[in-house]
Design an enzyme around this catalytic site. Sequence first.
Site, PDB file in Angstrom:
ATOM      1  N   ARG A 151      22.535  12.154  54.844  1.00 56.76           N
ATOM      2  CA  ARG A 151      22.858  13.564  54.643  1.00 56.76           C
ATOM      3  C   ARG A 151      24.326  13.699  54.234  1.00 56.76           C
ATOM      4  O   ARG A 151      25.185  12.915  54.663  1.00 56.76           O
ATOM      5  CB  ARG A 151      22.607  14.372  55.919  1.00 56.76           C
ATOM      6  CG  ARG A 151      21.141  14.594  56.236  1.00 56.76           C
ATOM      7  CD  ARG A 151      20.471  15.535  55.249  1.00 56.76           C
ATOM      8  NE  ARG A 151      19.104  15.873  55.614  1.00 56.76           N
ATOM      9  CZ  ARG A 151      18.025  15.214  55.216  1.00 56.76           C
ATOM     10  NH1 ARG A 151      18.165  14.138  54.434  1.00 56.76           N
ATOM     11  NH2 ARG A 151      16.810  15.610  55.574  1.00 56.76           N
ATOM     12  N   HIS A 179      19.838  13.623  45.239  1.00 51.51           N
ATOM     13  CA  HIS A 179      18.997  13.621  46.444  1.00 51.51           C
ATOM     14  C   HIS A 179      17.569  13.192  46.104  1.00 51.51           C
ATOM     15  O   HIS A 179      16.593  13.874  46.451  1.00 51.51           O
ATOM     16  CB  HIS A 179      19.001  15.001  47.104  1.00 51.51           C
ATOM     17  CG  HIS A 179      18.669  14.954  48.573  1.00 51.51           C
ATOM     18  ND1 HIS A 179      19.185  15.829  49.495  1.00 51.51           N
ATOM     19  CD2 HIS A 179      17.861  14.119  49.287  1.00 51.51           C
ATOM     20  CE1 HIS A 179      18.715  15.549  50.697  1.00 51.51           C
ATOM     21  NE2 HIS A 179      17.902  14.505  50.593  1.00 51.51           N
TER      22      HIS A 179
END
Length: 313
Positions: free
Chosen positions: A228, A276
């Site tokens: 993250r 991502h």
Amino acid sequence: MNIIFYHPFFNAEEWLAGLSQRLPQAQVRAWQPGDDRPADYALVWRPPHEMLANRGRLKGVFALGAGVDAILEQERAYPGTLPAGVPLLRLEDTGMAQQMQEYALSYVLRYFRRFDEYQLLQQQQEWRPLDPHQQDNFTIGILGAGVLGKSVAQKLTAFGFNVRCWSRSPKQIDGVQSFAGAEQRAAFLDGVQLLINLLPNTPETAGILNQQLFAHLAPGAYLINLARGAHLVEDDLLQALEQGQLAAATLDVFVTEPLPQAHPFWRHPRVTITPHIAAITLPQAAMDQIAANILALEAGQTPAGVVDVLLGY
């Protein structure tokens, strides 16, 4: 049985059709603001607070990904987002492990073979062979030893790399040196030449990739962040690259996504960016697992992927 679905980016029609096929006894609908009709299960990604509020009769909330940090962040900001006593479940693997292996191995080899440096030399039109790294003295450290961390560690070990891992509690992975707890983190980092982050995103791990941590790595180490964006102190990374503490970084996740166009990472010659995509949710495999878990809950059995809300994973 009533199931509500919410994801701002997924194809809702595909999911509703797939779930209805797997669970013909269920009524599956896409949640819309103002929908307060009964629901037994909720499938969500970053749900609006009002979607789950006052739904105490829910039997399960399914996060449409491997991480549940977005839901727990909503709960901290708006208490009641996650109804008390309702189990929260995440996806386990569903094809993500293989994707993560592929991504990690690709960029490990890119740095190990110094292809990133050859790319810069090409831009400078400079023909210059570089001394190769040797596996014997190229230690790879993995932060996080959950399903994805373990999978990546096993793949890299099978490729002949010297791999160590660090996690909150001790883990046993064949061929991998294991470290656990805050008291062993410095020893884990010592001499690591390539660090891969696959930690869960919790209040305890936020900002863990910082200048203090980078200082424990081997000089000129590489960073690959696949977990993250909140794990990384972005200014500390830029400083570590400027000072030569880190040689390069590959980032798949960011504090703000999409990454703002003015962000310095876009133009930094030693930062590689991907949007991502290291391990995306594969709809068919995810629907198979969710349907199986719903049937397990309906039968009074323990499903896979139940989250410890206090730990955050």
